[in-house]
Design a protein around this motif. Structure first.
Motif, PDB file in Angstrom:
ATOM      1  N   LYS A 723      35.607  46.023  45.033  1.00 16.46           N
ATOM      2  CA  LYS A 723      36.763  46.415  45.846  1.00 16.46           C
ATOM      3  C   LYS A 723      36.586  45.941  47.291  1.00 16.46           C
ATOM      4  O   LYS A 723      37.525  45.420  47.907  1.00 16.46           O
ATOM      5  CB  LYS A 723      36.911  47.938  45.795  1.00 16.46           C
ATOM      6  CG  LYS A 723      38.163  48.419  46.450  1.00 16.46           C
ATOM      7  CD  LYS A 723      38.264  49.927  46.400  1.00 16.46           C
ATOM      8  CE  LYS A 723      39.402  50.371  47.277  1.00 16.46           C
ATOM      9  NZ  LYS A 723      39.436  51.818  47.440  1.00 16.46           N
ATOM     10  N   ALA A 730      41.174  39.628  51.085  1.00 13.32           N
ATOM     11  CA  ALA A 730      42.586  39.695  51.480  1.00 13.32           C
ATOM     12  C   ALA A 730      42.745  39.405  52.962  1.00 13.32           C
ATOM     13  O   ALA A 730      43.745  38.849  53.389  1.00 13.32           O
ATOM     14  CB  ALA A 730      43.159  41.069  51.145  1.00 13.32           C
ATOM     15  N   GLU A 737      37.132  34.095  44.820  1.00 10.99           N
ATOM     16  CA  GLU A 737      38.003  33.690  43.719  1.00 10.99           C
ATOM     17  C   GLU A 737      38.743  34.910  43.201  1.00 10.99           C
ATOM     18  O   GLU A 737      38.513  36.030  43.658  1.00 10.99           O
ATOM     19  CB  GLU A 737      37.146  33.071  42.609  1.00 10.99           C
ATOM     20  CG  GLU A 737      36.667  31.680  42.934  1.00 10.99           C
ATOM     21  CD  GLU A 737      35.869  31.100  41.787  1.00 10.99           C
ATOM     22  OE1 GLU A 737      36.205  29.994  41.357  1.00 10.99           O
ATOM     23  OE2 GLU A 737      34.922  31.736  41.328  1.00 10.99           O
ATOM     24  N   SER A 738      39.595  34.676  42.225  1.00 11.13           N
ATOM     25  CA  SER A 738      40.355  35.779  41.653  1.00 11.13           C
ATOM     26  C   SER A 738      39.409  36.865  41.153  1.00 11.13           C
ATOM     27  O   SER A 738      38.366  36.592  40.571  1.00 11.13           O
ATOM     28  CB  SER A 738      41.192  35.247  40.501  1.00 11.13           C
ATOM     29  OG  SER A 738      41.582  36.318  39.687  1.00 11.13           O
ATOM     30  N   ILE A 740      39.612  38.686  38.797  1.00  7.30           N
ATOM     31  CA  ILE A 740      39.527  38.841  37.350  1.00  7.30           C
ATOM     32  C   ILE A 740      38.201  38.276  36.845  1.00  7.30           C
ATOM     33  O   ILE A 740      37.720  38.635  35.777  1.00  7.30           O
ATOM     34  CB  ILE A 740      40.741  38.159  36.665  1.00  7.30           C
ATOM     35  CG1 ILE A 740      40.972  38.776  35.286  1.00  7.30           C
ATOM     36  CG2 ILE A 740      40.541  36.673  36.546  1.00  7.30           C
ATOM     37  CD1 ILE A 740      42.334  38.518  34.762  1.00  7.30           C
ATOM     38  N   LEU A 741      37.587  37.415  37.635  1.00  7.05           N
ATOM     39  CA  LEU A 741      36.309  36.850  37.231  1.00  7.05           C
ATOM     40  C   LEU A 741      35.156  37.812  37.489  1.00  7.05           C
ATOM     41  O   LEU A 741      34.014  37.512  37.169  1.00  7.05           O
ATOM     42  CB  LEU A 741      36.054  35.536  37.971  1.00  7.05           C
ATOM     43  CG  LEU A 741      37.030  34.415  37.637  1.00  7.05           C
ATOM     44  CD1 LEU A 741      36.796  33.236  38.546  1.00  7.05           C
ATOM     45  CD2 LEU A 741      36.884  34.004  36.195  1.00  7.05           C
ATOM     46  N   ASP A 742      35.502  38.936  38.150  1.00  4.97           N
ATOM     47  CA  ASP A 742      34.523  40.010  38.370  1.00  4.97           C
ATOM     48  C   ASP A 742      33.220  39.486  38.969  1.00  4.97           C
ATOM     49  O   ASP A 742      33.254  38.811  39.989  1.00  4.97           O
ATOM     50  CB  ASP A 742      34.286  40.741  37.045  1.00  4.97           C
ATOM     51  CG  ASP A 742      33.829  42.168  37.295  1.00  4.97           C
ATOM     52  OD1 ASP A 742      33.385  42.443  38.419  1.00  4.97           O
ATOM     53  OD2 ASP A 742      33.929  43.003  36.388  1.00  4.97           O
ATOM     54  N   VAL A 743      32.100  39.799  38.314  1.00  7.59           N
ATOM     55  CA  VAL A 743      30.817  39.475  38.933  1.00  7.59           C
ATOM     56  C   VAL A 743      30.549  37.977  38.985  1.00  7.59           C
ATOM     57  O   VAL A 743      29.655  37.536  39.681  1.00  7.59           O
ATOM     58  CB  VAL A 743      29.649  40.166  38.184  1.00  7.59           C
ATOM     59  CG1 VAL A 743      29.732  41.650  38.395  1.00  7.59           C
ATOM     60  CG2 VAL A 743      29.650  39.795  36.729  1.00  7.59           C
ATOM     61  N   HIS A 744      31.331  37.227  38.241  1.00  2.00           N
ATOM     62  CA  HIS A 744      31.068  35.784  38.233  1.00  2.00           C
ATOM     63  C   HIS A 744      31.870  35.042  39.291  1.00  2.00           C
ATOM     64  O   HIS A 744      31.757  33.836  39.397  1.00  2.00           O
ATOM     65  CB  HIS A 744      31.375  35.206  36.851  1.00  2.00           C
ATOM     66  CG  HIS A 744      30.495  35.770  35.799  1.00  2.00           C
ATOM     67  ND1 HIS A 744      29.157  35.480  35.738  1.00  2.00           N
ATOM     68  CD2 HIS A 744      30.741  36.638  34.796  1.00  2.00           C
ATOM     69  CE1 HIS A 744      28.615  36.144  34.726  1.00  2.00           C
ATOM     70  NE2 HIS A 744      29.559  36.859  34.138  1.00  2.00           N
TER      71      HIS A 744
END
Lengths: 772, 477
Positions: A723, A730, A737-738, A740-744
């Motif tokens: 977060k 932002a 990156e987006s 959605i790729l979370d930890v990667h």
């Protein structure tokens, strides 16, 4: 009767001609030599020098030549006395009908006939204007009485047409003869106008002339003029248009005299006021009083305008004289020198009136805001970018150069292209506006022909092709789709027409008109090269080498060599600009202006920035002054208060510049939450460890949690770290990156590492973290 | 009076007072409405904590435009939830108090609000500007031509009927300014800034954005026309200010609203009580430490405020605490808490693959890892008998469950990774299941995947479970 049958034949030919596309027409007119394929055969009649129609190598005597716009190959032109088109012979001075793109033909006098060295036969046609062809914008004096459809105006507008465009002879008589012999025609015509029907009378009359240059209408004696030698004599011709029998004071000399007369009384009235203000015994008190301040403001502006009056012609005249000499060299020495002399003695008067007008306008605009305002408010309104200055300081050379180019183009009714480059905020558009304003004032004085100014801005168009629509709308007042407008413009600039001003088109932000095929720019720079177009194109863009870098060679070749580059303002120039605006308004410490000028010139040389910084600085000082405790009594005793008003100092300027140019990164980091700071430190550590600028969020999270454990902070979960990452992303404090790729997802810093160090140094916790 | 008995014990002493005052349905409804509006951000908060500076700056700017007739432009910058819109809203309120008329038409100025999220093209923005300025005439004809022409036409229509009068000032509030700056050519911004810095209509352009690098987005000509005035809005610097934000949003103002003074006093006392209570205060501090997210803070109180009833007109501490507990719980851990043992084993197998050095792997590799581990340890623990090696189809089914939960995601080839990220991860779970990921025809056992968990998270996950065999627990260490 013979005439009417001829007319019907003409009409059928005319409609045929109208259906043909303009390109075909041009081509046809281009090679006049194989004229036997034409429906109307063209043959030369008698030569002007009295010999037969054969080609002779001896050049025509130069004194017989009028000044022509495109001067090359002039000496090889063969001049003729008459031309035979389709079996009818037309003599010099004869009134004819000329093919037009519309339904009704144009009317003209055959003024000159020649064949140039390429074998192209050309006719110089002098237009006879109908009422409908005299656009209201071109008419300085309103015409009395109802428009008579049978009346034509003898104009001094010439254009080149080809012999095959001549459709037939035209009967033009004097007004008296018309009333005597064609009364029934007149009655019919009057009835027709009452019924609002458009019928073309067979006989026309002429009693007035129309001077294109001054847009003046005057009476003439057609009976004496038509068919006489006087008509073709350039000196008598010039005299006819110059000195109208009625309404005398509108000749050129009279106009300048009037201008001088108008200028003269203004000076004495303004000057004593300027002298009087400081001389009053209670000068100080009155200066403090705001209502008294206003006239002295006006004086200051007037004075600056006045000093310009002396400077400008001095700086401009050499350039103009040089150009005048180079442009007019091929002309006969007598006319050239005469013209140059006239130009020189006209120039100062014209400029002085222009400057005076501007000064009066500026003071008039300033007047309402000047009443009851503090020096801060006055300074602020003067420093606003939109405030129109009396003169553009530090752009005199560019002004003179552009003015010179445009003046000669408008005066001689020729076409030209011009390219102006310079980084934003260097006064390109403002200078061109000034030039146009000065030229329009000259045109009002009757010094140069009336012209139409059209402004296009690439940035403001929804798509590049809109340029066609906008130009066509400005020219004709009609709306058209870009494609249709392009065709109409092509025809407009490609064919001769009596309804033609000089158009001065300013194409701002040219680089946005660049399309793949570059057809728009090609057309804009090609039209001025058409023989009939009286089109001046001034293109403005930011990059100096745009023609070389982005444009096809065919486009940049047409752009020509008239190029001006606006250098970014140096610090002296910026200082002069700010000072000229602040004249008579003592809100600034001189050092402060210099600091501002130096700082801005080091970054961009953008005048808008310098003005904005100064305006902001005034606001800062004003706010401080208002906040001061003595404010309570301030309003009641303005004169005392004004003595205490603090000046804008170097410190304030420095603050304003920092405020505007600070990236905000340091303040952002300092106001961030603790965990966000830890995240930034962890990211910096991860980047250093990895040796590449991008690391995955997982790595950062690992270090982040380690740091938290080491320094006894609350251990954030991976969700919370993600977060934090999203929030910093932002704000573009980091680039991520987006999510959605979370930890990667790959993360990198978007602020300088030093910024983090500097921002976190005061915080004891983070100085500990940073050292660990 | 049928409902008094349901009041909680804490409020017992106030019962008599409540009865005497008879907190009516209407009062509670109005309180609920105002406070909820504040929490959700559509009603103005009575006090903007720590934002006086930015408010004054914006208000001064707008005043100069409306009263002084000069064009101005400024950017309001600050992280999300730091109060940018509130600052501009307050400045506009102040402006309206000074210059507003009773109706929109009578006001001395106009306000136009645009948002980068809504007005995705300049044309849409133009249309909405016209709509907001209450212009309905022949807009379709105007919109054909150039943007700026249409714009000046619209502004021209604002001219008062008395023709010669100056055009009324217009205030443009551009929300999500960075998105507007990403329109091709930036015609809208160019036109707005150009008008602001030229003599035409006095307009004020106020852009709001969370991006601190927004100046780099502006085209050089647009940038030159922008006044470079930046007003930074920072989140509250101290915990006290942060708590004060919540307090000012929750408290009711006895003077303004039609609320009985005594009730307001009691309501506000309860708010203070809740904010001071241990679990809530601790959580607020955690939020403050984590991201200073004001929206997250205010959201905590929504359920409690929404539940206000005439018979229970004060905030219930239990509800606030419940929402605090919900807010504190990590989302991913909740999902992972319910996966089966086999799925957990696969996750652990993937983790050991990661530790073995391979960043991406397919089902076959994972199953192989799982099988080796199990066969190595089956012998040792065969006496226990609880563990058995699952067959491959069964394991594949479990693997697909993990994909559906997005604990495992298809690994994108390096070249398309950036693209996938930009498009918001277009290759999602469904593509994985349907086999349409790039490289398409690969059988699903062999498609490369990635585990969306860090090794540390896997260890935490295993530690949190109680019902797993020791060998698995040891494997996860």
């Amino acid at each position: 009767m013979a005439l009417s049958s001829r007319q019907s034949k003409l009409a059928s030919r005319l409609s045929k001609a109208a259906r043909q596309p303009p390109a075909a027409k041009r081509q046809r007119s281009g090679n006049g030599s194989d004229s036997d394929s034409e429906p109307a055969t063209v043959e030369w009649g008698q030569r002007l020098d009295g010999t037969s129609g054969d080609r002779a190598d001896s050049p025509a005597p130069p004194r017989l030549q009028r000044r022509v716009t495109r001067g090359s190959g002039m000496t090889n032109k063969e001049l003729y006395r008459s031309v035979v088109v389709g079996g009818t012979e037309y003599w010099l001075g004869q009134a004819v009908r000329v093919r037009s793109p519309g339904e009704t033909p144009y009317f003209a006098i055959v003024f000159k006939l020649w064949e140039n060295e390429l074998g192209v036969r050309q006719v110089v046609a002098r237009w006879l204007l109908r009422h409908s062809e005299m656009l209201p914008s071109r008419r300085a004096t309103p015409l009395e009485g109802p428009a008579d459809p049978a009346e034509v105006f003898y104009s001094n507008a010439d254009d080149l047409v080809t012999p095959d465009m001549i459709l037939g002879p035209l009967t033009v008589v004097s007004h008296a003869a018309y009333l005597a012999n064609h009364r029934h025609d007149a009655a019919a015509a009057a009835a027709a106008t009452q019924q609002r029907q458009r019928t073309d009378p067979s006989v026309y009359f002429c009693r007035r002339f129309f001077n294109e240059n001054t847009a003046m209408v005057g009476d003439l004696d057609w009976e004496a003029l038509y068919g006489s030698e006087q008509m073709l004599d350039p000196v008598a011709d010039a005299a006819l248009f110059k000195a109208p029998p009625k309404k005398a004071p509108l000749g050129r000399k009279a106009a300048t005299a009037a201008a001088r007369a108008r200028a003269a009384p203004r000076k004495p009235t303004a000057a004593p006021a300027a002298a009087a203000a400081p001389a009053t015994p209670r000068g100080k008190r009155q200066r403090a009083d705001t209502s008294e301040d206003e006239p002295s403001d006006g004086d200051a502006e007037y004075n600056s305008g006045g000093s310009d009056d002396e400077e400008k012609p001095a700086s401009r005249t050499p350039a103009r004289a040089r150009r005048a000499a180079s442009v007019r060299a091929p002309r006969t020495p007598a006319t050239a020198s005469k013209r140059r002399v006239r130009l020189r003695d006209i120039q100062p008067a014209a400029v002085s009136t222009a400057v005076l007008k501007r000064a009066s306008r500026a003071s008039g605009a300033g007047a309402p805001s000047a009443a009851g305002q503090s020096i801060y408010e006055a300074a602020r309104s003067r420093l606003h970018v939109s405030a129109v200055p009396n003169a553009l300081p530090c752009r005199e050379d560019e002004f003179a150069e552009i003015y010179g180019h445009l003046y000669s183009a408008v005066e001689e009714r020729t076409s030209m292209c011009m390219y102006i480059s310079g980084v934003p905020g260097t006064g390109k558009t403002a200078t061109v506006h000034e030039v146009i304003r000065a030229l329009q004032e000259s045109a009002e004085e009757g010094e140069v022909p009336v012209f139409q100014y059209i402004e296009l801005n690439g940035m403001k168009m929804t798509e590049p092709a809109q340029a066609y629509s906008q130009l066509w709308q400005a020219i004709s007042g009609d709306k058209a789709t870009p494609k249709h407008a392009a065709q109409l413009l092509e025809r407009h600039f490609g064919t001769p027409s009596p309804r033609r001003h000089t158009y001065v088109v300013l194409v701002d932000e040219l680089d946005l008109l660049v399309t793949k095929s570059q057809s728009i720019m090609y057309n804009f720079f090609d039209w001025p090269h058409r023989p009939h177009a009286k089109l001046v194109v001034v293109a403005i863009a930011n990059t100096m080498d745009l023609p070389e870098r982005m444009l096809h060679h065919k486009v940049s070749s047409r752009l020509g060599l008239a190029r001006i580059n606006f250098q970014p303002y140096s610090h002296q120039q910026l200082m002069a600009i700010v000072q000229s605006r602040l004249e008579g308004c003592a809100a600034f410490d001189p050092d402060a202006i210099e600091l501002c000028a130096r700082k801005i010139s080091a970054v961009s040389g953008d005048a808008r920035r310098a003005l904005d910084v100064c305006r902001r600085a005034v606001e800062v000082v004003e706010a401080e002054w208002l906040r001061a405790p003595k404010r309570a009594t301030g309003k009641k005793q303005p004169q005392q208060q004004q003595q205490q008003q603090p000046l804008v100092t170097m410190m304030v300027i420095d603050r304003a510049i920092k405020e505007m140019y600070a990236s905000g990164h340091i303040a952002f980091i300092q106001s961030a939450s603790r965990q966000q700071k830890v995240f930034l430190v962890a990211l910096r550590a991860a980047v250093r460890k990895a040796g590449v600028p991008e690391v995955s969020l997982g790595d950062v999270a690992f270090i982040h949690r380690q740091l938290c454990q080491m320094h006894d902070l609350a251990l954030p979960s991976h969700d919370q770290i993600a977060k934090i990452c999203a929030q910093l992303g932002a704000s573009r404090c980091i680039l991520a990156e987006s999510s959605i790729l979370d930890v990667h997802q790959q993360v990198r810093l978007a602020v300088a590492e030093d910024d983090i160090t500097v921002a976190l140094r005061p915080d004891p916790l983070f100085s500990k973290i940073a050292t660990s | 009076m049928p409902v008094r008995k349901s009041l909680s014990g804490a409020a017992d002493e106030a019962v008599s007072e409540a009865v005497s005052e008879a907190v009516s349905e209407a009062v509670v409804r109005s309180v609920r409405k105002t406070v909820l509006g504040r929490l959700h951000g559509h009603a103005a908060v009575p006090e903007l904590v720590g934002l006086e500076g930015p408010v004054a700056a914006v208000a001064a700017l707008l005043r100069q435009t409306v009263a002084g007739g000069e064009g101005n432009s400024a950017l309001v910058l600050g992280p999300r939830g730091s109060g940018k819109s509130a600052v501009v809203g307050r400045a506009l309120e102040m402006l309206e108090a000074q210059h507003g008329g009773e109706t929109a038409a009578a006001a001395a100025y106009h306000v136009v609000r645009l948002s980068g999220f809504v007005h995705t093209t300049d044309r849409a923005a133009l249309r909405d500007i016209a709509r907001q300025l209450l212009i309905t005439q022949d807009l379709e004809n105007v919109l054909v031509g150039s943007f700026a022409d249409a714009f000046t036409y619209i502004l021209g229509l604002l001219r008062a009927p008395s023709a010669e009068a100056a055009l009324p000032p217009v205030v443009f509030v551009l929300d999500e300014f960075d998105l507007l700056a990403q329109h091709p050519k930036q015609s809208l911004l160019y036109t707005l800034f150009d008008i602001a810095q030229s003599q035409q209509t006095p307009i004020a352009v106020v852009g709001l954005t969370a991006r601190i690098d927004v100046m780099d987005l502006l085209e050089k000509r647009v940038k030159s026309r922008f006044s470079h005035r930046q007003i930074h809005v920072h989140p509250p610097p101290t915990l006290e200010a942060f708590v004060q934000i919540a307090r000012s949003a929750l408290c009711v103002d006895a003077a303004a609203a039609a609320v009985p003074a005594a009730f307001a006093r009691r309501f506000n006392a309860r708010v203070d009580e809740i904010l001071a209570a241990a679990p809530v205060a601790r959580h607020i501090e955690a939020i403050f430490d984590l991201a200073k997210d004001v929206r997250q803070l205010l959201r905590l109180f929504v359920p409690a405020v929404a539940a206000l009833r005439p018979d229970d007109p004060l905030l219930a501490p239990a509800r606030v605490q419940a929402s605090v507990a919900r807010d504190a719980a990590p989302a991913k851990a909740q999902v992972l808490a319910s996966i089966s043992l086999l799925e957990l084993c696969l996750v652990i197998a993937m983790r050991s693959l990661v530790q073995g050095g391979s960043s991406r792997y397919n089902f076959e590799m994972v199953y192989n890892e799982y099988k080796t581990f199990m066969s190595r340890h089956m012998v040792a623990v065969s006496a226990g008998g609880a563990m058995k090696i699952y067959k491959k189809p069964v394991a594949l089914k479990a693997f697909e469950t993990l994909v559906e939960l997005e604990i495992v995601r298809p690994a994108l080839p390096a070249s398309t990774a950036a693209e996938g990220a930009a498009g918001g991860g277009t290759h999602g779970r469904n593509d994985m299941l349907a086999g349409t990921v790039a490289g398409a025809r690969v059988p699903k056992e062999y498609r490369m995947v990635q585990l969306m968990l860090e090794p540390g998270q896997v260890a935490d996950l295993v530690a949190a479970r109680v019902d797993i065999p020791t060998i698995v627990r040891r494997w996860a260490q």
